[in-house]
Design a protein around this motif. Sequence first.
Motif, PDB file in Angstrom:
ATOM      1  N   LEU A 189       0.810  -1.217   0.000  1.00 22.49           N
ATOM      2  CA  LEU A 189       0.000   0.000   0.000  1.00 22.49           C
ATOM      3  C   LEU A 189       0.844   1.268   0.000  1.00 22.49           C
ATOM      4  N   PHE A 190       2.000   1.193   0.653  1.00 24.77           N
ATOM      5  CA  PHE A 190       2.836   2.384   0.842  1.00 24.77           C
ATOM      6  C   PHE A 190       4.273   2.081   0.409  1.00 24.77           C
ATOM      7  N   PRO A 191       4.474   1.865  -0.913  1.00 25.16           N
ATOM      8  CA  PRO A 191       5.810   1.468  -1.394  1.00 25.16           C
ATOM      9  C   PRO A 191       6.870   2.527  -1.158  1.00 25.16           C
ATOM     10  N   GLN A 192       6.463   3.752  -0.918  1.00 24.46           N
ATOM     11  CA  GLN A 192       7.441   4.811  -0.661  1.00 24.46           C
ATOM     12  C   GLN A 192       8.049   4.701   0.729  1.00 24.46           C
ATOM     13  N   GLY A 193       7.511   3.804   1.554  1.00 26.43           N
ATOM     14  CA  GLY A 193       8.033   3.608   2.904  1.00 26.43           C
ATOM     15  C   GLY A 193       7.343   4.476   3.933  1.00 26.43           C
ATOM     16  N   TRP A 194       7.678   4.264   5.176  1.00 29.35           N
ATOM     17  CA  TRP A 194       7.052   4.971   6.298  1.00 29.35           C
ATOM     18  C   TRP A 194       8.049   5.101   7.437  1.00 29.35           C
ATOM     19  N   THR A 195       7.679   5.852   8.426  1.00 29.92           N
ATOM     20  CA  THR A 195       8.502   5.998   9.633  1.00 29.92           C
ATOM     21  C   THR A 195       7.854   5.191  10.748  1.00 29.92           C
ATOM     22  N   GLU A 196       8.624   4.271  11.329  1.00 28.49           N
ATOM     23  CA  GLU A 196       8.097   3.445  12.417  1.00 28.49           C
ATOM     24  C   GLU A 196       8.571   4.015  13.757  1.00 28.49           C
ATOM     25  N   HIS A 197       7.651   4.607  14.492  1.00 26.57           N
ATOM     26  CA  HIS A 197       7.954   5.161  15.811  1.00 26.57           C
ATOM     27  C   HIS A 197       7.874   4.067  16.869  1.00 26.57           C
ATOM     28  N   THR A 198       6.880   3.225  16.760  1.00 30.50           N
ATOM     29  CA  THR A 198       6.731   1.988  17.522  1.00 30.50           C
ATOM     30  C   THR A 198       6.067   1.013  16.563  1.00 30.50           C
ATOM     31  N   PRO A 199       6.003  -0.290  16.876  1.00 29.12           N
ATOM     32  CA  PRO A 199       5.335  -1.224  15.967  1.00 29.12           C
ATOM     33  C   PRO A 199       3.880  -0.858  15.677  1.00 29.12           C
ATOM     34  N   TYR A 200       3.233  -0.136  16.596  1.00 25.99           N
ATOM     35  CA  TYR A 200       1.830   0.230  16.375  1.00 25.99           C
ATOM     36  C   TYR A 200       1.645   1.666  15.901  1.00 25.99           C
ATOM     37  N   LEU A 201       2.715   2.450  15.851  1.00 23.67           N
ATOM     38  CA  LEU A 201       2.625   3.841  15.398  1.00 23.67           C
ATOM     39  C   LEU A 201       3.584   4.047  14.236  1.00 23.67           C
ATOM     40  N   ARG A 202       3.002   3.976  13.027  1.00 20.15           N
ATOM     41  CA  ARG A 202       3.775   4.154  11.793  1.00 20.15           C
ATOM     42  C   ARG A 202       3.172   5.309  11.013  1.00 20.15           C
ATOM     43  N   THR A 203       3.991   6.294  10.698  1.00 17.52           N
ATOM     44  CA  THR A 203       3.478   7.447   9.960  1.00 17.52           C
ATOM     45  C   THR A 203       3.986   7.418   8.525  1.00 17.52           C
ATOM     46  N   VAL A 204       3.153   7.961   7.629  1.00 18.15           N
ATOM     47  CA  VAL A 204       3.431   7.916   6.205  1.00 18.15           C
ATOM     48  C   VAL A 204       2.857   9.180   5.577  1.00 18.15           C
ATOM     49  N   ALA A 205       3.415   9.575   4.440  1.00 19.51           N
ATOM     50  CA  ALA A 205       2.875  10.726   3.720  1.00 19.51           C
ATOM     51  C   ALA A 205       1.421  10.467   3.352  1.00 19.51           C
ATOM     52  N   GLN A 206       0.620  11.506   3.392  1.00 23.21           N
ATOM     53  CA  GLN A 206      -0.803  11.374   3.082  1.00 23.21           C
ATOM     54  C   GLN A 206      -0.990  10.825   1.682  1.00 23.21           C
ATOM     55  N   PRO A 207      -1.789   9.752   1.544  1.00 28.93           N
ATOM     56  CA  PRO A 207      -2.092   9.263   0.178  1.00 28.93           C
ATOM     57  C   PRO A 207      -2.890  10.293  -0.599  1.00 28.93           C
ATOM     58  N   GLU A 208      -2.853  10.152  -1.903  1.00 24.96           N
ATOM     59  CA  GLU A 208      -3.621  11.046  -2.754  1.00 24.96           C
ATOM     60  C   GLU A 208      -5.104  10.811  -2.541  1.00 24.96           C
ATOM     61  N   THR A 209      -5.858  11.884  -2.244  1.00 26.96           N
ATOM     62  CA  THR A 209      -7.291  11.732  -1.971  1.00 26.96           C
ATOM     63  C   THR A 209      -8.061  11.375  -3.225  1.00 26.96           C
ATOM     64  N   ALA A 210      -7.485  11.626  -4.390  1.00 26.54           N
ATOM     65  CA  ALA A 210      -8.198  11.339  -5.642  1.00 26.54           C
ATOM     66  C   ALA A 210      -8.093   9.856  -6.030  1.00 26.54           C
ATOM     67  N   ASP A 211      -7.348   9.067  -5.256  1.00 24.94           N
ATOM     68  CA  ASP A 211      -7.198   7.641  -5.603  1.00 24.94           C
ATOM     69  C   ASP A 211      -8.531   6.937  -5.618  1.00 24.94           C
TER      70      ASP A 211
END
Length: 213
Positions: free
Chosen positions: A191-213
Amino acid sequence: MSLNLFDTIPDFTQESTEGPLNFYDWARGDWVLLFSHPKDFTPVCTTELGAVAKLKPEFDRRGVKIIGLSVDPVDRHLQWAGDIERTQGAALNFPLIADVDRRVAGLLGLIHPNASDTATVRSVFVIDPAKRVRLTLTYPASTGRNFEEILRTIDSLQLTDKHKVATPADWKQGEDVIILPSVGEEEARALFPQGWTEHTPYLRTVAQPETAD
């Protein structure tokens, strides 16, 4: 009755400033903001109706219809509209239900006896295209509603309905979002091939997906 999140809002037909209005026919398959007022010619609500009239292009851009409700008759609503335009610099540009018999107030649970046996409380409902309640807010009579916050919540609801994400505290459109904890590692990579930041195993942040998807 009391409406909870994801309950289906009941249908009704009532007079309004735009003539007889059947709610389901009027809403069709759109998002709706419905907000109630205790009665006409109240100072806080006068400012609120003006604020929403000014923000209507923002609601339109999100595909959200606006409808207000007050227990006074149509002729009083139309007189009040003149005050709103004169004092707030914006004309009423959405229907205002004339709930004289308080039937809609009863359907939506807007009469709180400890506040008033006759006047509706100042509630907000955000309703999705499936007629489900997605947000409820009830404000005290002394505090004007924050419609920028309601727009922010609608942005979050529309985004998170399309993508497996949630929005963090104070999130605004365009900021990073949270990957749902239910999304496993393999699915997250797809879903997020650009990667994400893992702060904890349950808190992962990622750039907002495009709303037009």
